[in-house]
Motif scaffolding. Structure first.
Motif, short mmCIF file in Angstrom:
data_model
loop_
_atom_site.label_atom_id
_atom_site.label_comp_id
_atom_site.label_asym_id
_atom_site.label_seq_id
_atom_site.Cartn_x
_atom_site.Cartn_y
_atom_site.Cartn_z
N HIS A 82 0.84 -1.20 0.00
CA HIS A 82 0.00 0.00 0.00
C HIS A 82 0.88 1.25 0.00
CE1 HIS A 82 -4.02 -1.70 0.47
NE2 HIS A 82 -3.54 -2.56 1.37
N HIS A 83 1.94 1.22 0.80
CA HIS A 83 2.85 2.36 0.88
C HIS A 83 3.54 2.61 -0.47
CE1 HIS A 83 6.01 5.03 2.15
NE2 HIS A 83 6.95 4.13 1.96
N LEU A 89 1.44 6.62 -6.84
CA LEU A 89 0.29 7.45 -7.19
C LEU A 89 0.58 8.93 -6.94
CD1 LEU A 89 -2.47 5.12 -5.74
CD2 LEU A 89 -2.09 5.63 -8.16
N ARG A 90 1.33 9.21 -5.88
CA ARG A 90 1.72 10.60 -5.63
C ARG A 90 2.59 11.12 -6.77
NH1 ARG A 90 6.46 12.77 -2.88
NH2 ARG A 90 6.09 15.01 -2.72
N LYS A 91 3.53 10.31 -7.21
CA LYS A 91 4.39 10.70 -8.33
C LYS A 91 3.56 10.99 -9.58
CE LYS A 91 7.74 8.91 -11.63
NZ LYS A 91 8.30 7.66 -12.22
N LEU A 92 2.47 10.24 -9.76
CA LEU A 92 1.62 10.40 -10.93
C LEU A 92 0.62 11.56 -10.77
CD1 LEU A 92 0.90 6.63 -11.69
CD2 LEU A 92 2.48 8.15 -12.90
N GLY A 93 0.68 12.27 -9.63
CA GLY A 93 -0.19 13.41 -9.42
C GLY A 93 -1.59 13.06 -8.96
N ARG A 94 -1.78 11.84 -8.47
CA ARG A 94 -3.11 11.39 -8.02
C ARG A 94 -3.14 11.39 -6.49
NH1 ARG A 94 -2.85 6.25 -11.85
NH2 ARG A 94 -4.58 5.47 -10.57
N ALA A 95 -3.20 12.61 -5.94
CA ALA A 95 -3.01 12.79 -4.50
C ALA A 95 -4.08 12.08 -3.67
CB ALA A 95 -3.00 14.28 -4.16
N ASP A 96 -5.34 12.16 -4.06
CA ASP A 96 -6.40 11.53 -3.27
C ASP A 96 -6.20 10.02 -3.16
OD1 ASP A 96 -7.91 13.78 -2.56
OD2 ASP A 96 -8.88 13.83 -4.51
#
Length: 624
Positions: A82-83, A89-96
């Motif tokens: 999960h981490h 996902l953060r790198k891909l700009g998908r913060a939520d």
């Protein structure tokens, strides 16, 4: 009997081989070894997540996401997966989505410091699209980063992230203390030293110590800090010093390194607007759109500028292009709705507001914007419902109560007097002369001389409420200057009196926040010239807002024309109110007006060769 895969070799042996290959950085051989394991056991969660590690290292992000998710399908209780997925996902700009994955990791492993760091970084990323509620995410980021440091006190990455959060929360002195402590460590790599020096520069700039900030940016650049960030922040510092040509040069250097840096485009074009350079204004967007015509974010950013400039027709065209490229982007849908409402196409506006709230139902601001359009269209009852939805999502959202107040007035609803209470909640105080001054007039004279040096620009900020004047840059109360410290101390005495006299009412959105402990979300000075005024507005990031009068021209005493007077109750749009102005306040030097941040207010234009100089701030309660 030991399980074997199709190759006849025990999986444990192959896993040992994979780990050794990863340690050596031999990604291609590690991938081959993992393929062997997965050939015999396609749902092996360990092999799938390790393949995700390989793919990430090879910049194969889409494939990495796929195998991470397959690993979790096979076994949900893997906090490390999960981490890792959250970081991707953060790198891909998908913060939520990144936030959700880090929370899942923490739920499975409550003392997972790395996941708290990942959650904090994702929260810092969230809301950066000119969302006034971004401070909510910043505050939560501070909490989770402090949790990471509670688990691992010497966690350098978490210390740096916490300093970033504190800078973003306008608490640069606290950030500075952390960063200086880090700089004293002998465990930092040259790259980490560069990051610390860079963030120290940001802290200095937030305190308007721009020369110091520039020196720190130079040091960071020498150690190979991110060039775009250095040039961008250097441009901000030059702006603060009034060195516009150097600021433009720095922003252009940042764009040369990354033409898609939206924050650089934003600040560069704000500067061109302030300078009155119509030929250059928004050209950076057009130049880059020619290179990246399918980059919807560029069309969206340009559209937002055009809307702020009240060019709704051209904004509409850019919003429509952004939606064509990014149909699920709530900012574009919401922006188009506002552009259509400004042109009185309420049917189209409602359609796009509905799309925006469908895409982001938990974001209060989209409901507030929907309420404004309904007020423009004359449907106050429906506007109340939308504003109440925003207040349910965020009980402290000032925009929700600003819209409710106007809707109640339009309907003649008795709740208008309870919420707005212009006579009871708007109070005027005579500020006592600060220490060392026998008369407030003498203090204001010295303060005005100091403020005059800060009003270097001769053009208002695009989208700001000020017309025909200038506004200071940065947080005025962060300035390390004796006169500002004296002003702040004197103002806080009046604030104490205002808060002390407040009623007790747990149901009221203003009175229920009563607290003798408070801080400032912003402070600034405005200087209005002949013909200048403030458009009607409310303050999205405040609780108590203000106007302190430093210097005033002669016409302010004319009770008939009320030139330069402060007015309350009139919104920035036509809501069909029979009596939009509900109260006016005559300015006088040394007076401080305090009022709820959600109250609509503005000023009446004045004619004079003398300037109207004020200091204003937004105060917010502190917990505890």
């Amino acid at each position: 009997m030991t399980d074997h895969n199709a190759t006849g070799r025990a999986p444990a042996v192959l896993f040992d081989e994979v780990l050794k290959l990863l340690e050596l950085g031999n990604l291609s051989e590690a991938e081959i070894a993992l393929d062997r394991i997965l050939a015999g056991d396609p749902r092996n969660p360990d092999a799938l997540q390790l393949m995700g590690v390989v793919y990430r290292a090879q910049q194969r992000d889409s494939e990495a996401e796929t195998v991470y998710r397959l690993s979790l399908e096979a076994e949900q209780k893997q906090p490390h997966v999960h981490h890792n997925l959250g970081n991707l996902l953060r790198k891909l700009g998908r913060a939520d989505e990144a936030i959700a994955e880090q929370r899942a990791a923490i739920a499975l492993k409550p003392n997972y410091a790395e996941a708290y760091l990942g959650l904090g970084l994702s929260l810092l990323d969230k809301g950066d699209r000119e969302n006034p509620e971004v401070t909510v995410d910043r505050a939560e980021a501070e909490k989770v980063l402090r949790r990471a440091l509670h688990i691992r006190p010497a966690y350098l990455e978490a210390q740096r992230a916490l300093a970033v959060a504190l800078n973003d929360l306008n608490r640069p002195k606290e950030a500075q203390a952390i960063l200086r402590q880090m700089l004293a460590s002998d465990r930092l790599t040259p790259g980490q030293v560069a990051e610390v020096e860079f963030n120290l520069g940001v802290s200095a700039a937030l305190q308007d110590r721009y020369e110091e900030a520039l020196k720190l940016y130079d040091l960071a650049e020498q150690k190979s800090a991110d060039a775009v960030s250095v040039h961008y922040n250097r441009g901000n510092a030059f702006q603060g010093l009034g060195m516009s040509e150097m600021a433009v040069l720095s922003y252009r250097q940042a764009l040369a390194n990354n033409p898609l840096s939206l924050e650089t485009h934003r600040n560069l074009n704000h500067l061109f607007y302030k300078l009155g350079d119509e030929g250059s204004f928004l050209r950076s967007y057009d130049d880059v759109i020619q290179l990246y015509p399918d980059m919807g974010e560029l069309h969206l950013a340009k559209a937002n500028f055009l809307l702020l400039k009240s060019d709704a027709e051209n904004a509409q065209a850019s919003f429509e292009m952004a939606i064509r490229l990014m149909p699920e982007d709530f900012v574009a849908q919401d922006g188009l709705a506002k552009a259509l409402a400004c042109q009185r196409d309420f049917e189209g506006a409602v359609r796009h507001h509905e799309a925006a709230v469908r895409l982001r139902p938990a974001l209060p601001q989209v409901w507030v914007n929907f309420a404004e359009t309904l007020l423009r269209a004359g449907d106050a009852s429906a506007a109340i419902a939308k504003a109440q939805k925003a207040s349910e999502l965020n009980p402290f959202h000032q925009g929700a109560y600003a819209m409710m107040g106007i809707a109640y007035e339009a309907l003649g609803d008795e709740r208008a007097s309870y919420l707005n209470d212009y006579e009871g909640l708007v109070q005027i105080f005579d500020v006592a002369p600060p220490e060392g001054y026998g008369d407030i007039t003498d203090f204001n004279r010295d303060l005005n001389v100091y403020l005059d040096d800060l009003h270097r620009r001769r053009q208002e900020v695009v989208g700001a409420t000020l017309r025909g004047g200038t506004q200071t840059v940065g947080h005025l109360f962060n300035r390390d200057h004796g006169l500002i410290k004296l002003l702040r101390a004197a103002i806080e005495k009046s604030m104490a009196d205002y808060i002390g006299a407040m009623g007790e009412d747990g149901r009221h959105p203003f009175l229920s926040r009563k607290s003798r402990k408070f801080g400032y979300s912003g402070a600034w000075s405005s200087r209005l010239r002949d013909g200048g005024f403030h458009e009607n507005h409310y303050h999205a990031k405040g609780w108590v807002s203000s106007a302190y009068y430093v210097s005033l021209p002669d016409p302010m005493g004319d009770a008939a024309s009320k030139e330069g007077w402060l007015k309350f109750g009139e919104p920035s749009f036509d809501a069909g109110l029979a009596q939009p102005i509900r109260r006016t306040v005559q300015p006088r030097p040394g007076a401080l007006v305090l009022f709820p941040s959600y109250l609509w207010h503005g000023t009446i234009p004045f004619r004079s060769q003398s300037d109207r100089v004020t200091v204003a701030f937004d105060a917010v309660p502190k917990p505890g």
